[in-house]
Design a protein around this motif. Structure first.
Motif, short mmCIF file in Angstrom:
data_model
loop_
_atom_site.label_atom_id
_atom_site.label_comp_id
_atom_site.label_asym_id
_atom_site.label_seq_id
_atom_site.Cartn_x
_atom_site.Cartn_y
_atom_site.Cartn_z
N GLY A 268 5.68 33.23 36.48
CA GLY A 268 6.03 34.05 37.62
C GLY A 268 7.28 34.85 37.33
O GLY A 268 7.73 34.92 36.17
N TYR A 269 7.86 35.45 38.36
CA TYR A 269 9.05 36.25 38.13
C TYR A 269 9.96 36.23 39.34
O TYR A 269 9.57 35.83 40.45
CB TYR A 269 8.68 37.68 37.75
N LEU A 270 11.18 36.67 39.11
CA LEU A 270 12.24 36.66 40.11
C LEU A 270 12.76 38.08 40.28
O LEU A 270 12.96 38.79 39.30
CB LEU A 270 13.34 35.71 39.64
N GLU A 271 12.96 38.48 41.52
CA GLU A 271 13.50 39.81 41.81
C GLU A 271 14.79 39.67 42.61
O GLU A 271 14.83 38.98 43.63
CB GLU A 271 12.50 40.64 42.62
N VAL A 272 15.83 40.34 42.14
CA VAL A 272 17.12 40.34 42.84
C VAL A 272 17.32 41.71 43.47
O VAL A 272 17.29 42.73 42.77
CB VAL A 272 18.29 40.03 41.88
N THR A 273 17.50 41.73 44.77
CA THR A 273 17.78 42.98 45.46
C THR A 273 19.26 43.31 45.34
O THR A 273 20.11 42.58 45.85
CB THR A 273 17.41 42.88 46.96
N ASN A 274 19.54 44.39 44.62
CA ASN A 274 20.90 44.91 44.42
C ASN A 274 21.74 44.02 43.51
O ASN A 274 22.48 43.15 43.96
CB ASN A 274 21.63 45.12 45.76
N ILE A 275 21.66 44.27 42.22
CA ILE A 275 22.44 43.47 41.26
C ILE A 275 23.94 43.67 41.41
O ILE A 275 24.73 42.85 40.96
CB ILE A 275 22.04 43.77 39.80
N ASN A 276 24.35 44.76 42.07
CA ASN A 276 25.77 45.05 42.25
C ASN A 276 26.39 44.22 43.36
O ASN A 276 27.61 44.05 43.41
CB ASN A 276 25.96 46.54 42.54
N ASN A 277 25.55 43.69 44.25
CA ASN A 277 26.01 42.83 45.34
C ASN A 277 24.76 42.17 45.92
O ASN A 277 24.26 42.60 46.97
CB ASN A 277 26.76 43.63 46.40
N PRO A 278 24.22 41.16 45.24
CA PRO A 278 22.91 40.61 45.59
C PRO A 278 22.73 40.31 47.07
O PRO A 278 23.57 39.67 47.71
CB PRO A 278 22.85 39.33 44.75
N GLU A 279 21.62 40.82 47.61
CA GLU A 279 21.29 40.66 49.02
C GLU A 279 20.17 39.66 49.25
O GLU A 279 20.12 39.03 50.31
CB GLU A 279 20.91 42.03 49.60
N ALA A 280 19.27 39.55 48.28
CA ALA A 280 18.16 38.61 48.41
C ALA A 280 17.62 38.27 47.02
O ALA A 280 17.75 39.07 46.09
CB ALA A 280 17.04 39.20 49.27
#
Length: 351
Positions: A268-280
């Motif tokens: 599977g995979y992981l998605e980070v919303t906004n690497i500059n200030n992670p939101e989710a």
């Protein structure tokens, strides 16, 4: 030696506070001032963190800044701030090309420093700066906020658990249309996308799949599009690690992007919303179906974590922070030097 370096027990018994000063009065300095103001009003920090002073190249500018944020002191030169015996920690908020000079000035005056990213303009400057930290015993740490955030641990817990299987690839991007900011396009200020926004994708990869997970970069493939001044306007770099894992980092100062971080595994995979200030942080299976979403803890501005870490480190008598040790700073600076070397990009002061 600063007032409280290595004197945690004495500090706690005294009821005193860590006086934090800001060197520079630009946009990012205002963000730090906002952070310190909120910390001073938040029970978790208010008993031991104090927004104290600012220095700018003119007293009028410094005083206007101090008035806006209700700071105790304003200085019209950086030297005056460095000489104030009540300053415990200095946040360096000047352009990249001046970070080394200003950090060294403060450390030689007995002040601990939190140096905004990129730490310096190149590895040579970084090594000179860290040598002074060793010589003086002052804390010197890079203020790249994502290294200090709780989201870092949350991401690594997913990777280490095996939930997405064996990680084989990742990518990260960060793009903002900031080319109108004068320092961004000025070679004399170490301008360009790489050192300002590109440092975040590279750090994301380093934390998620790179050296923090025992891998080393064996080779890179990189390219950039130059701005009319010669600095990089946008770029992309592929990192090939010693175990076959691959990471791609992209950045631009011309456009906006989704700022996404993506870590791909065999299950599977992981998605980070906004690497500059992670939101989710969202996890998907191999059929692209959502598995779960991890909430990121609420924060003040996000800068509070680096301030608190630096303050704790100086109270413990350390010259580096565990979240961003000197070895990690040097590794990222070496990588950016290597990338610029591939492009043939040198700043005027490096000639």
């Amino acid at each position: 030696m600063s007032r409280w370096n290595g004197k945690r027990a004495e500090f706690e018994a005294s009821g005193a506070k860590i006086n934090v000063a800001i060197l520079g009065a630009g946009n990012i300095a205002h963000t730090m001032a906002d952070t310190l103001t909120q910390m001073a009003e938040t029970p978790m920090y208010s008993s031991w963190i104090h927004p104290y002073a600012v220095a700018a190249r003119s007293l009028d500018r410094a005083q206007a800044f101090a008035d806006q944020w209700h700071l105790d002191k304003a200085y019209g030169s950086y030297e005056e701030l460095a000489e104030d015996p009540n300053v415990d920690l200095v946040y360096i908020a000047t352009p990249h090309s001046l970070h080394a000079e200003h950090a060294i000035l403060c450390m030689k005056a007995g002040k601990n420093v939190l140096v905004e990213k990129s730490f310096t303009a190149n590895t040579e400057q970084a090594r000179q700066t860290l040598d002074v930290a060793k010589e003086t015993g002052m804390l010197c740490t890079e203020a790249i906020w994502t290294r200090y955030m709780p989201s870092r641990k949350l991401i690594n817990e997913v990777i280490d658990s095996g939930e997405i299987g064996e990680v084989k690839s990742a990518s990260a991007n960060l793009c903002y249309p900031v080319w109108k900011v004068p320092r961004m396009t000025d070679p004399a200020c170490a301008g360009g996308a790489l050192l300002d926004v590109g440092v975040y994708p590279l750090n994301f990869l380093d934390m998620a799949i790179g050296a923090n997970h025992g891998r080393t970069v064996e080779r890179i493939a990189t390219s950039m599009v130059p701005y009319e001044t010669g600095v990089d306007a946008q770029n992309s770099t592929t990192l090939y690690y010693n175990d076959g894992t691959m990471g791609v980092a992209s950045s631009s100062m011309l456009v906006s992007s989704d700022r996404g971080g993506y870590i791909w595994g065999t299950e599977g995979y992981l998605e980070v919303t906004n690497i500059n200030n992670p939101e989710a942080i969202d996890i998907y299976d191999n059929d692209h179906k959502p598995v779960r979403s991890i909430a990121v803890p609420p924060q003040l501005t996000g800068y509070e974590y680096e301030v608190a870490d630096a303050a704790n480190a100086l109270l413990d008598g350390k010259i580096e922070c565990e979240a961003m040790p000197h070895a990690d700073t040097i590794r990222i600076m070496e990588l950016m030097d290597q990338i610029r070397g591939e492009w043939g990009l040198k700043f005027p002061f490096e000639a």
